[in-house]
Design a protein around this motif. Structure first.
Motif, PDB file in Angstrom:
ATOM      1  N   LEU A   1       0.824  -1.209   0.000  1.00 29.75           N
ATOM      2  CA  LEU A   1       0.000   0.000   0.000  1.00 29.75           C
ATOM      3  C   LEU A   1       0.859   1.260   0.000  1.00 29.75           C
ATOM      4  O   LEU A   1       0.502   2.270  -0.619  1.00 29.75           O
ATOM      5  N   LYS A   2       1.977   1.213   0.699  1.00 24.97           N
ATOM      6  CA  LYS A   2       2.867   2.381   0.728  1.00 24.97           C
ATOM      7  C   LYS A   2       3.372   2.705  -0.673  1.00 24.97           C
ATOM      8  O   LYS A   2       3.408   3.869  -1.082  1.00 24.97           O
TER       9      LYS A   2
ATOM     10  N   ALA B   1       0.597   4.203  -2.677  1.00 20.73           N
ATOM     11  CA  ALA B   1       0.369   5.589  -2.261  1.00 20.73           C
ATOM     12  C   ALA B   1       1.395   6.520  -2.907  1.00 20.73           C
ATOM     13  O   ALA B   1       1.067   7.643  -3.322  1.00 20.73           O
TER      14      ALA B   1
ATOM     15  N   LEU C   1      -6.722   2.434   0.504  1.00 15.57           N
ATOM     16  CA  LEU C   1      -6.172   3.787   0.649  1.00 15.57           C
ATOM     17  C   LEU C   1      -7.279   4.811   0.882  1.00 15.57           C
ATOM     18  O   LEU C   1      -7.066   5.819   1.560  1.00 15.57           O
TER      19      LEU C   1
ATOM     20  N   TYR D   1      -6.372   8.476   2.869  1.00 16.11           N
ATOM     21  CA  TYR D   1      -5.319   9.033   2.011  1.00 16.11           C
ATOM     22  C   TYR D   1      -5.886   9.465   0.664  1.00 16.11           C
ATOM     23  O   TYR D   1      -5.528  10.509   0.133  1.00 16.11           O
TER      24      TYR D   1
ATOM     25  N   PHE E   1       0.594   8.954   3.775  1.00 19.35           N
ATOM     26  CA  PHE E   1       0.078   7.603   3.961  1.00 19.35           C
ATOM     27  C   PHE E   1       0.528   7.042   5.304  1.00 19.35           C
ATOM     28  O   PHE E   1       1.702   7.112   5.669  1.00 19.35           O
TER      29      PHE E   1
END
Length: 641
Positions: free
Chosen positions: A426-427, A430, A505, A510, A531
């Motif tokens: 996910l990072k 983002a 997200l 975010y 994030f």
């Protein structure tokens, strides 16, 4: 009391609560044809009371004009109290102007009641308490006019009945059998109603309206058929209690800075100056009141105290502690519920037993039905808490399978070329969203909307070795090399697993999700957001592979609260729904209504006062201060960063 933000310290770090509004005066509306100059009306009002819109409703035109202004007026500009004279013989603008004289009155028109009814009706849609009072120099003139068959006497009786109905006192006019009662009997009740609810002029009538306001505010703070119309927010409970204790020890003038914060059922917030709430006490802000004003009197069970706290005592002093005790009625209920629920487990296995069911454990507690209802909701919050802990741990497991949206269990074959965690996956996504947003912003759009395909085009996600120009799906492992091979697919951005990660997200706060003019999903990065995977609430269904021991909430509630197969009295699967209906809805004991309430709550549509209590429980009793770890339905309406 603070007027900016409430700050508390939790283990050395600051927690910023909801913004506190500065305290305001109550707003009063004057309906009186004899006080057409605002300064005349203000001279008859006590300090710390504001005149509504700085005008007086003194005729038909001013009534029409002010109605339009107030229909959409925000809290703080609409009237909190209203007083009205009845006789409007000076109103030259009303179409009902040429009537026959009666006794000493050349134009005996009761239009003050008509305008009064107009604003009572408008106030009914606001959702906040409002106090009313009527004044007239000689109320019997209307009774005598009616007996003389003067048309204005009949109009006055008609308006009195309608006003009483709007003030929820219509039964006093109708009596037990209105259809069988003679008309003269119903009209006589109108005169009796008026005789007990009027005074001679504005100055003597205003305290009646103010007392009515305090009474209505106090009543709206108690659950009535599952409804709380006004609530001191839980974050202010301890602050007000500490102030009362300080005043009881060492009384000081209350001044004009002490405010009572309120949340109304429609979600609007308010803060009313305490000196304004008790403006009928002469010198309320400057006088040092005795300590008894800040100490609760006898308990409710003795038949006095809280139920009459809106009235002044025999020395015309305010009963501030008793009044605030009503408005913080839910504080002791919440504390009792928090202690009760500790007696029940927050996770349970088939082999575990529960010694007592929730209803039996709560027997004898004050406000038992409400305590039981809240305990069920607290148990849901505890369930969500344990669920989030499992979710948070799973974010850092190194066997995340993006395409399968699951964690690979021990011994399972992994179809990925390298170890992944959901957090890192996910990072990286983002970062791609931010890069795409910045690229679009350089072309002129400061807050660009993005398509999933635009974000991922020609980027390596989720695996470093794969460019996302196409969608890839794993084939069976190559038996010769032991490596996974990948098949090219179509429309990669529409793959469920891709959308799933974008949606996480969104849940993290975010990304913001929207639709373009073709109905296609688009996203944009919230301005100033970074994030943080800890902000992602646990999804409704945890991905496969997460070691979640209590997957079914409803079965968990039955088993953990003593109504399941491991309870002391056997299975009673309907009891929880019945208890919810009894505590929070007018439909006492209706299990279908209880289930609907439970489902509405978990969809983020629970009553605001219930949501406030649950947030307070999560924050203060569970010490679950990081709001990003709350379930999405409990966070609804909060700006979590």
């Amino acid at each position: 009391m603070a007027t900016d933000k409430v700050r508390t310290t939790v283990k050395g770090r600051k927690v910023v609560g909801a913004k506190r509004l500065p305290p305001r005066n109550l707003v009063h509306l004057v309906i009186d044809d004899g006080l057409y100059k605002p300064e005349w009306a203000r001279a008859q009002l006590p300090p710390h009371i504001d005149l509504c819109c700085d005008i007086v409703v003194c005729d038909w035109i001013s009534a029409l004009s002010l109605t339009g202004k107030l229909l959409s007026a925000p809290v703080g500009r609409r009237p909190d109290t209203v007083t009205a004279d009845i006789l409007f013989d000076k109103d030259n603008t009303a179409p009902l102007g040429e009537v026959a004289p009666f006794e000493t009155y050349p134009r005996p028109i009761p239009l003050g009641l008509t305008y009064f009814r107009q604003f009572v009706g408008v106030a009914g849609g606001w959702g906040n308490p409002i106090g009313f009072a009527i004044h007239t120099a000689d109320w019997r003139v209307w009774e005598k006019a009616y007996q003389a068959r003067h048309l204005m006497g009949s109009l006055a009786a008609t308006e009195i009945g309608l006003v009483a109905a709007l003030l929820e006192e219509g039964d006093l006019i109708l009596g037990p059998e209105p259809w069988q009662a003679p008309q003269d009997e119903l009209v006589q009740r109108c005169w009796e109603w008026l005789s007990k609810r009027h005074d001679s002029d504005l100055k003597s009538t205003f305290p009646i309206a103010l007392r009515q306001y305090r009474r209505r505010l106090a009543q709206s703070a108690r659950p009535n058929r599952g409804i709380v119309s006004a609530l001191i927010p839980p974050e202010a409970w301890q602050e007000l209690g500490a102030w009362l204790a300080s005043q009881a020890r060492d009384p000081k003038p209350i001044g004009t800075e002490i405010g009572v914060p309120l949340v109304y059922a429609n979600g609007s917030r308010d803060c009313i100056r305490l000196a304004s709430l008790f403006a009928d006490v002469e010198g309320i802000a400057e006088t040092t009141l005795p300590a008894t004003c800040f100490v609760p009197s006898r308990p409710e069970s003795e038949g006095h105290g809280a139920l009459e706290a809106w009235a002044l005592d025999s020395h015309r002093r305010p009963r501030i502690a008793d009044f605030l005790k009503i408005l913080t009625y839910l504080e002791p209920v919440t504390c009792d519920t928090s202690e009760l629920i500790k007696r029940f487990p927050d996770e349970i296995d088939k082999a575990d037993s529960v010694a007592s069911n929730l209803g039996d454990a709560a027997a004898g507690l004050a406000h038992e039905e409400l305590v039981v209802g809240l305990a069920i909701l607290f148990q849901i919050v505890r369930w969500e808490h344990r669920k989030y802990k499992v979710w948070k741990e799973g974010l850092d497991e190194d066997n995340w399978q993006p395409h399968a949206m699951s964690l690979a269990g021990p011994g399972e074959t992994s179809n990925k070329p390298g170890g992944l965690t959901l957090r890192d996956t996910l990072k990286r996504l983002a970062e791609f969203c931010l890069e795409a947003s910045q690229r679009e912003a350089e072309e002129g759009d400061e807050t660009p909307w993005l398509f999933r395909a635009d974000v991922l085009e020609d980027r390596n996600w989720p695996f470093p070795s794969i460019t996302f120009g196409f969608s890839y799906r794993p084939r069976a492992d190559d038996e010769d090399t032991g490596r996974s091979s990948w098949a090219r697919g179509k429309e990669p951005s529409d793959s469920p697993w891709v959308k799933y990660h974008f949606d996480l997200l969104v849940d993290a706060g975010y990304l913001e999700r929207g639709l373009d003019d073709q109905g296609v999903e688009v996203y944009r990065v919230h301005s100033g957001r970074h994030f943080d995977a800890n902000n992602i609430p646990a999804p409704a269904d945890l991905p496969k592979g997460f070691p979640w021991k209590n997957p079914d909430l409803f079965k968990f509630l039955d088993n953990s609260l003593g109504y399941g197969e491991n309870g002391p009295k056997g299975i009673n699967a309907r009891e929880i729904a019945r208890r919810l209906a009894t505590a929070f809805t007018p439909a006492r004991g209706d299990e279908n209504v209880g289930r609907q309430f439970r489902d509405d709550l978990r969809n983020g549509h629970g009553p605001l006062w219930v949501m406030e209590i649950l947030r307070h429980y999560a924050r203060e009793h569970r010490r679950w201060h990081h709001e990003g770890s709350w379930p999405a339905w409990l966070r609804r309406g909060l700006d979590v960063k």
